[in-house]
Motif scaffolding. Structure first.
Motif, mmCIF file in Angstrom:
data_model
loop_
_atom_site.group_PDB
_atom_site.id
_atom_site.type_symbol
_atom_site.label_atom_id
_atom_site.label_comp_id
_atom_site.label_asym_id
_atom_site.label_seq_id
_atom_site.Cartn_x
_atom_site.Cartn_y
_atom_site.Cartn_z
ATOM 1 N N MET A 1 0.865 -1.182 0.000
ATOM 2 C CA MET A 1 0.000 0.000 0.000
ATOM 3 C C MET A 1 0.898 1.228 0.000
ATOM 4 O O MET A 1 1.859 1.294 0.784
ATOM 5 N N PRO A 2 0.653 2.197 -0.863
ATOM 6 C CA PRO A 2 1.520 3.374 -0.902
ATOM 7 C C PRO A 2 1.380 4.225 0.347
ATOM 8 O O PRO A 2 0.366 4.186 1.037
ATOM 9 N N ALA A 3 2.421 4.981 0.632
ATOM 10 C CA ALA A 3 2.364 5.968 1.716
ATOM 11 C C ALA A 3 1.769 7.249 1.149
ATOM 12 O O ALA A 3 2.224 7.758 0.130
ATOM 13 N N TRP A 4 0.772 7.790 1.847
ATOM 14 C CA TRP A 4 0.043 8.938 1.323
ATOM 15 C C TRP A 4 0.465 10.246 1.983
ATOM 16 O O TRP A 4 -0.144 11.286 1.719
ATOM 17 N N GLU A 5 1.490 10.228 2.811
ATOM 18 C CA GLU A 5 1.873 11.430 3.544
ATOM 19 C C GLU A 5 2.223 12.583 2.615
ATOM 20 O O GLU A 5 1.883 13.742 2.889
ATOM 21 N N ASP A 6 2.907 12.295 1.518
ATOM 22 C CA ASP A 6 3.330 13.359 0.609
ATOM 23 C C ASP A 6 2.310 13.648 -0.483
ATOM 24 O O ASP A 6 2.507 14.549 -1.296
ATOM 25 N N ARG A 7 1.227 12.892 -0.504
ATOM 26 C CA ARG A 7 0.246 13.049 -1.579
ATOM 27 C C ARG A 7 -1.103 13.545 -1.085
ATOM 28 O O ARG A 7 -1.875 14.133 -1.849
ATOM 29 N N LEU A 8 -1.407 13.284 0.177
ATOM 30 C CA LEU A 8 -2.663 13.734 0.752
ATOM 31 C C LEU A 8 -2.379 14.511 2.035
ATOM 32 O O LEU A 8 -1.500 14.133 2.814
ATOM 33 N N THR A 9 -3.123 15.552 2.266
ATOM 34 C CA THR A 9 -2.939 16.346 3.476
ATOM 35 C C THR A 9 -3.480 15.580 4.681
ATOM 36 O O THR A 9 -4.181 14.567 4.540
ATOM 37 N N VAL A 10 -3.164 16.087 5.864
ATOM 38 C CA VAL A 10 -3.691 15.473 7.087
ATOM 39 C C VAL A 10 -5.217 15.501 7.071
ATOM 40 O O VAL A 10 -5.879 14.528 7.451
ATOM 41 N N ALA A 11 -5.788 16.620 6.629
ATOM 42 C CA ALA A 11 -7.242 16.726 6.550
ATOM 43 C C ALA A 11 -7.819 15.702 5.580
ATOM 44 O O ALA A 11 -8.858 15.080 5.853
ATOM 45 N N ASP A 12 -7.156 15.499 4.442
ATOM 46 C CA ASP A 12 -7.622 14.500 3.479
ATOM 47 C C ASP A 12 -7.588 13.106 4.087
ATOM 48 O O ASP A 12 -8.525 12.314 3.922
ATOM 49 N N ARG A 13 -6.508 12.791 4.773
ATOM 50 C CA ARG A 13 -6.386 11.468 5.384
ATOM 51 C C ARG A 13 -7.423 11.268 6.491
ATOM 52 O O ARG A 13 -7.941 10.164 6.675
ATOM 53 N N MET A 14 -7.727 12.329 7.220
ATOM 54 C CA MET A 14 -8.758 12.221 8.249
ATOM 55 C C MET A 14 -10.120 11.974 7.616
ATOM 56 O O MET A 14 -10.927 11.170 8.109
ATOM 57 N N MET A 15 -10.409 12.669 6.509
ATOM 58 C CA MET A 15 -11.685 12.447 5.836
ATOM 59 C C MET A 15 -11.797 11.005 5.349
ATOM 60 O O MET A 15 -12.860 10.378 5.473
ATOM 61 N N LEU A 16 -10.728 10.470 4.794
ATOM 62 C CA LEU A 16 -10.750 9.077 4.334
ATOM 63 C C LEU A 16 -10.930 8.121 5.500
ATOM 64 O O LEU A 16 -11.637 7.115 5.395
ATOM 65 N N THR A 17 -10.295 8.426 6.621
ATOM 66 C CA THR A 17 -10.428 7.581 7.807
ATOM 67 C C THR A 17 -11.871 7.522 8.268
ATOM 68 O O THR A 17 -12.432 6.445 8.504
ATOM 69 N N LEU A 18 -12.493 8.677 8.404
ATOM 70 C CA LEU A 18 -13.893 8.724 8.825
ATOM 71 C C LEU A 18 -14.800 8.046 7.805
ATOM 72 O O LEU A 18 -15.779 7.373 8.168
ATOM 73 N N TYR A 19 -14.459 8.200 6.546
ATOM 74 C CA TYR A 19 -15.282 7.625 5.483
ATOM 75 C C TYR A 19 -15.268 6.102 5.524
ATOM 76 O O TYR A 19 -16.335 5.467 5.472
#
Length: 294
Positions: free
Chosen positions: A264-282
């Protein structure tokens, strides 16, 4: 035949070539074609001078107008991010529970997260997040590393078996190819594991007992003595009905024989913290919806 000879039908000069009675005419290129060629060449020269055009060794010709589309896009993205900072900033700073308690923030999540998932995650996990061969489902409760918000956020940040320095690592050994287990022993382990998850098997009690011994000696260190997995290692539970690579005889034999190593790719450099939080909640909400549907 003379080049100056003229064709009696069209009046055009000929080239002096003839094939099987067919004479080649020396017809002038239409003026419209010359006009088009000249105009397009002039336009190309003007464009090369004014706009970025020619690649160099480490750069490119910038053009007199100094147009930089990358810079323009970055400005536009920056402006868009600034315009929505009033709700992305809380998403990046608050924990999941606090966000869920804020209906306004959750409205933004519910509106934005599906597109984020579709653009970044659906290619592997499917548009319905149900996964597929080699890619885990995100709508069940069989989490490899844990399904709480903090764990999902970390998995998104560092990836699995990715180049990220903090990546999570998980690998299923190739017990057959490395010579640890023979083919008959692998088949015995397959029967035993299938019996743990409730799958039908024709193995008798003695064969299942041998499988239990082989499992304890070779598999329990990762999957646990009760075969219910270990989320610290990303080792899946083998007692449920959820299979990443398949629970049939052939798939399980291949898994034990040749091993598995998901990615699974690391998304730290591609998605913001807010984006990752939205995906987590989703994805958490998708799992809850699936549970409620059952």
């Amino acid at each position: 035949m003379s080049v100056k000879e003229r064709d009696p039908l069209t009046g055009h000069q000929t080239t002096g070539h003839e094939w099987n009675g067919i004479t080649e005419l020396n017809t002038r290129v239409p003026r419209a074609v010359w006009f088009f060629i000249i105009v397009t060449h002039i336009w190309a020269l003007v464009y090369w001078v004014l706009m970025p055009a020619w690649p160099l060794v480490n750069s490119y010709t910038r053009g007199l107008l100094g147009v930089d589309q990358q810079e323009r896009v970055e400005r536009q993205v920056g402006a868009a991010n600034a315009a929505r900072a009033d709700w992305t900033t809380p998403l990046a700073t608050l924990d999941a529970a606090a966000i869920r308690d804020d209906p306004a923030l959750m409205a933004h999540v519910q509106r934005t997260a599906p597109a984020l998932f579709g653009d970044n995650c659906a290619a592997c996990h499917g548009t319905d997040a149900a996964g597929g061969p080699g890619f885990p489902s995100l709508v069940d409760d069989a989490w490899l590393w844990g399904g709480d918000a903090e764990t999902i956020m970390e998995t998104l940040r560092v990836g699995i078996n990715s180049p990220h320095p903090d990546s999570r690592y998980a690998q299923m050994m190739a017990f057959g190819q490395s010579g640890i287990l023979t083919r008959p022993e692998i088949r015995t382990v397959v029967d035993y594991v299938q019996s743990l998850s409730g799958l039908e098997t024709e193995a008798d009690a003695d064969r299942l007992a041998r499988g239990a011994t082989l499992f304890e000696e070779n598999c329990a260190s990762c999957h646990g003595e009760n075969a219910m997995g270990n989320q610290d290692l990303g080792a899946p539970d083998l007692t449920d009905a959820h299979w990443i690579y398949g629970g049939d005889d052939a798939s399980m034999f291949e898994t034990i024989n040749a091993g598995r190593q998901g990615w699974m790719p690391a998304w730290e450099d591609r998605l913001t913290v807010a984006d990752r939080m939205m995906l987590t909640l989703y994805v958490q909400d998708l799992a809850k919806e699936a549970d409620n549907a059952d």
